[in-house]
Every structure is written in C-alpha cells, then in structure tokens.
Design a protein around this motif. Structure first.
Motif, PDB file in Angstrom:
ATOM      1  N   GLY A 114       0.810  -1.217   0.000  1.00  0.00           N
ATOM      2  CA  GLY A 114       0.000   0.000   0.000  1.00  0.00           C
ATOM      3  C   GLY A 114       0.840   1.262   0.000  1.00  0.00           C
ATOM      4  O   GLY A 114       2.047   1.224  -0.153  1.00  0.00           O
ATOM      5  N   VAL A 115       0.182   2.390   0.183  1.00  0.00           N
ATOM      6  CA  VAL A 115       0.840   3.690   0.119  1.00  0.00           C
ATOM      7  C   VAL A 115       1.088   4.207   1.530  1.00  0.00           C
ATOM      8  O   VAL A 115       0.148   4.434   2.290  1.00  0.00           O
ATOM      9  N   ASN A 116       2.368   4.387   1.872  1.00  0.00           N
ATOM     10  CA  ASN A 116       2.686   4.923   3.194  1.00  0.00           C
ATOM     11  C   ASN A 116       2.711   6.452   3.142  1.00  0.00           C
ATOM     12  O   ASN A 116       2.560   7.062   2.085  1.00  0.00           O
ATOM     13  N   ALA A 117       2.908   7.086   4.287  1.00  0.00           N
ATOM     14  CA  ALA A 117       2.851   8.553   4.374  1.00  0.00           C
ATOM     15  C   ALA A 117       3.943   9.212   3.530  1.00  0.00           C
ATOM     16  O   ALA A 117       3.694  10.229   2.879  1.00  0.00           O
ATOM     17  N   ARG A 118       5.148   8.649   3.525  1.00  0.00           N
ATOM     18  CA  ARG A 118       6.240   9.231   2.716  1.00  0.00           C
ATOM     19  C   ARG A 118       5.937   9.110   1.228  1.00  0.00           C
ATOM     20  O   ARG A 118       6.214  10.026   0.456  1.00  0.00           O
ATOM     21  N   GLU A 119       5.343   7.986   0.829  1.00  0.00           N
ATOM     22  CA  GLU A 119       4.968   7.820  -0.578  1.00  0.00           C
ATOM     23  C   GLU A 119       3.851   8.798  -0.957  1.00  0.00           C
ATOM     24  O   GLU A 119       3.882   9.382  -2.038  1.00  0.00           O
ATOM     25  N   ALA A 120       2.885   8.960  -0.070  1.00  0.00           N
ATOM     26  CA  ALA A 120       1.788   9.893  -0.336  1.00  0.00           C
ATOM     27  C   ALA A 120       2.330  11.309  -0.512  1.00  0.00           C
ATOM     28  O   ALA A 120       1.885  12.049  -1.405  1.00  0.00           O
ATOM     29  N   ASP A 121       3.298  11.680   0.301  1.00  0.00           N
ATOM     30  CA  ASP A 121       3.930  12.992   0.186  1.00  0.00           C
ATOM     31  C   ASP A 121       4.647  13.121  -1.163  1.00  0.00           C
ATOM     32  O   ASP A 121       4.513  14.144  -1.845  1.00  0.00           O
ATOM     33  N   ALA A 122       5.388  12.086  -1.547  1.00  0.00           N
ATOM     34  CA  ALA A 122       6.083  12.103  -2.839  1.00  0.00           C
ATOM     35  C   ALA A 122       5.085  12.173  -3.991  1.00  0.00           C
ATOM     36  O   ALA A 122       5.298  12.902  -4.968  1.00  0.00           O
TER      37      ALA A 122
END
Length: 141
Positions: A114-122
């Motif tokens: 899934g999408v973690n917080a750092r990925e969501a930010d990127a």
C-alpha cells in the motif's frame, strides 16, 4: 515524430524516471523498491506517442546518488520544465505525458504494502509538479 531537442527529450525522460524513483525511494527496502520499479515500468512500457518515443530512445537518465532531497531538487523542476516544453512544442501530448507520469508513480506507490505517508507525500509533490493538482487548496496556473 517530434521537434524536441535531445536536451528536451532528456529532461522529459529524467523527470519520468526520477518521479518513479522518488516514490519508490519513499518505501524502505530493496524488495519494495524492486516491486515498485517493475510496477511503474509496466505502465511506462504501455506509453504511446511522444511519451513512448522519449522513454524508448537515448540513454537512461542519470539521477544524483545522494539524498532524496538532492533527487527531488532535480526531478521536481524537471517535471515542471517538461510540462512547459510540451505546452510549447507538443501541446497535444501534454495530457498523455501527465497521465503516464501519474499512472507510473501511483502504480509504484501501491505495489508494495500500500501507500505509506512518505509515498503519499512524494505522490503529491510529483502530481503538483506535473500540473495534476489533487489538493483542492492548491490552485493551478
């Protein structure tokens, strides 16, 4: 197929590959990055038109080997510059380019746990840089 210069094509290519790298690098671990890179490459392999031409010709881009901040400092401006290049020289390809970038980074982000917080930010940074605004509080040009 296009009247883009070699340098302009390199900018577009660096931006796409760099965007995928930014998102993949946001998920720690070698195997996560590998899964995410394969997921994005599947999307990019299906590109059409100018985007396909840009991604399948010329050398692979060289990204900084330093920190994520160094890569981001190169990639985000390259994404914005790519949009400007296409707006000027190949406006009919702009939507195709934006869609390919967004699909590739979204596939990369979701490919491993899934999408973690750092990925969501990127993802947000990439989408904003390429002109696909997802935050209603951000306005486009």
């Amino acid at each position: 197929m296009s009247d883009l210069t070699t340098e302009e094509k390199a900018t577009l290519k660096t931006a796409v590959f760099g965007a995928v790298y930014l998102v993949s690098d946001a998920d720690p671990g070698f195997f996560a990055m590998l899964r995410e890179s394969f997921a994005a490459s599947g999307v990019l392999a299906g590109a059409t038109g100018l985007v396909k031409e840009v991604l399948t010709t010329g050398p692979l881009p060289r990204l900084p080997r330093g920190s994520a901040a160094e890569v981001e400092a190169l990639v985000l401006p390259a994404l914005a510059q790519s949009v400007a290049i296409l707006r000027e020289k190949a406006p009919a390809e702009l939507d195709n380019y934006q869609a390919a970038v967004v699909a590739a980074v979204e596939q990369a982000a979701g490919a491993s746990h899934g999408v973690n917080a750092r990925e969501a930010d990127a993802l947000t940074k990439v989408k904003t840089a390429v002109g696909v605004v997802t935050d209603p509080t951000i306005t486009s040009e």
